[in-house]
Design a protein around this motif. Sequence first.
Motif, PDB file in Angstrom:
ATOM      1  N   PHE A  53     -44.322  17.495  -0.818  1.00  0.00           N
ATOM      2  CA  PHE A  53     -43.244  17.870  -0.348  1.00  0.00           C
ATOM      3  C   PHE A  53     -42.179  16.741  -0.378  1.00  0.00           C
ATOM      4  N   GLN A  54     -42.707  15.588   0.406  1.00  0.00           N
ATOM      5  CA  GLN A  54     -41.730  14.597   0.542  1.00  0.00           C
ATOM      6  C   GLN A  54     -41.256  14.099  -0.682  1.00  0.00           C
ATOM      7  N   ALA A  57     -39.007  16.268  -2.516  1.00  0.00           N
ATOM      8  CA  ALA A  57     -37.658  16.131  -2.158  1.00  0.00           C
ATOM      9  C   ALA A  57     -36.950  14.859  -2.665  1.00  0.00           C
ATOM     10  N   ILE A  58     -37.578  13.816  -2.839  1.00  0.00           N
ATOM     11  CA  ILE A  58     -36.849  12.531  -3.352  1.00  0.00           C
ATOM     12  C   ILE A  58     -36.828  12.741  -4.944  1.00  0.00           C
ATOM     13  N   ALA A  60     -35.993  15.784  -6.025  1.00  0.00           N
ATOM     14  CA  ALA A  60     -34.776  16.519  -6.063  1.00  0.00           C
ATOM     15  C   ALA A  60     -33.590  15.611  -6.022  1.00  0.00           C
ATOM     16  N   ALA A  61     -33.552  14.641  -5.078  1.00  0.00           N
ATOM     17  CA  ALA A  61     -32.439  13.763  -5.089  1.00  0.00           C
ATOM     18  C   ALA A  61     -31.959  13.466  -6.396  1.00  0.00           C
ATOM     19  N   LEU A  64     -29.985  15.753  -8.142  1.00  0.00           N
ATOM     20  CA  LEU A  64     -28.784  15.923  -7.265  1.00  0.00           C
ATOM     21  C   LEU A  64     -27.821  14.860  -7.205  1.00  0.00           C
ATOM     22  N   PHE A  67     -26.025  15.643 -10.164  1.00  0.00           N
ATOM     23  CA  PHE A  67     -25.045  16.591  -9.720  1.00  0.00           C
ATOM     24  C   PHE A  67     -23.747  16.007  -9.171  1.00  0.00           C
ATOM     25  N   LEU A 130     -35.122  23.009  -4.593  1.00  0.00           N
ATOM     26  CA  LEU A 130     -34.201  22.426  -3.944  1.00  0.00           C
ATOM     27  C   LEU A 130     -33.110  22.050  -4.999  1.00  0.00           C
ATOM     28  N   VAL A 133     -31.321  25.360  -5.478  1.00  0.00           N
ATOM     29  CA  VAL A 133     -30.444  25.704  -4.200  1.00  0.00           C
ATOM     30  C   VAL A 133     -29.268  25.037  -4.171  1.00  0.00           C
ATOM     31  N   VAL A 134     -29.136  23.739  -4.657  1.00  0.00           N
ATOM     32  CA  VAL A 134     -27.804  23.302  -4.519  1.00  0.00           C
ATOM     33  C   VAL A 134     -26.917  23.363  -5.602  1.00  0.00           C
ATOM     34  N   PHE A 137     -25.478  26.820  -5.175  1.00  0.00           N
ATOM     35  CA  PHE A 137     -24.451  26.572  -4.110  1.00  0.00           C
ATOM     36  C   PHE A 137     -23.313  26.074  -4.733  1.00  0.00           C
ATOM     37  N   GLY A 138     -23.351  24.771  -5.461  1.00  0.00           N
ATOM     38  CA  GLY A 138     -22.279  24.127  -5.887  1.00  0.00           C
ATOM     39  C   GLY A 138     -21.539  25.185  -7.052  1.00  0.00           C
ATOM     40  N   PHE A 139     -22.062  25.926  -7.892  1.00  0.00           N
ATOM     41  CA  PHE A 139     -21.554  26.329  -9.096  1.00  0.00           C
ATOM     42  C   PHE A 139     -21.269  27.788  -8.890  1.00  0.00           C
TER      43      PHE A 139
END
Lengths: 143, 192
Positions: A53-54, A57-58, A60-61, A64, A67, A130, A133-134, A137-139
């Motif tokens: 998970f951790q 998430a990294i 995913a960064a 992003l 992005f 993730l 999701v972003v 949300f963003g587009f």
Amino acid sequence: MNTDSSETTKLATLEQTASEELISVMTGLLYPFIAVFGIYIIYNGHDTPGGGFQGGAIMAALFLARFIVAHENDLEVHFVHNLEKFLFALLLIVPGIFIFAGLQMQFPELKIPYLIFMNFLIGMKVALGLTIVVYRFGFFEGR
Amino acid sequence: MVEFLLLGSMLVLALLALYTGPLRIAVIYFSVFSLICSFLYLYYQAPDVAIAEAVMGSGLITLLYLTALKRYRVYSVCYTNTDFPTVSDREIIEGTRKGELVREIEDFCFARELEPQLVFTPQPVSEVLQSGRHDLIIHQTGDKITIIGNRENYVIDELEMLLVLRYQDLKVLVERYGGSSEYGDDYLPEED
């Protein structure tokens, strides 16, 4: 009048890009480090802090950061979505085979590769989730 | 000792995030709050949670909030002119230099996908300021144009840069009002 207003728009976007250049260059420099850190955390998740998970998430960064820099909708969200579904199916199938088919008992030396593989699957799934999701949300989400 | 320092700073940052007017700054306070929270997890020997908090709390959540702020779309602009009891649209629509200013703001809004909502009023500017509903007030007396932006809307900083760059020949003043006034004095309209 029309040409002038389009010029103004251009100027506004130009200023925006000028201020964003610093961020994009720095983020570009950080790219490989984020990737290596994410992979490290996923790979060593079974015996050091961190895990799927951790690390996911990294990772995913990483997407992003792209992005923030590009701000273009050039990621095929549908493809990513399908890939995520496929990973989820794999996530259910692999432990099913490994544990219930008795491979765990037959080959005890496979335990660590199995854990690493599962962490990798979880990490990829979290990263893609993730990101979706972003991006959504963003587009896509309306006002 | 370190523990109490961190816990205290977390409390301070949480209050700051709650009571800060400009939302972008509040988001950054929240991000720092998450970072300290993550350090505290590490201090309590939960490195697993610390990593998750650092990535989610100060990375992704901040990004999400900032993206949400970008979608803060309707931008209400109020145009007041006490010299003329009825405002003529013609000056704004046709190509005088002052009319260009309004057009400029519209183009600025277009470039940022904001939706400008123009209101024309003959009311004195102090009344408009008191209502506090508008993100931007363009106030004109004679040749002097004052642009008063609401502090809670962060767009005014960018707009100020653009206007100061482009309209050095016009007397354009950029002022702030509203929000918490700890960031400088509010604009006080001259009585005329």
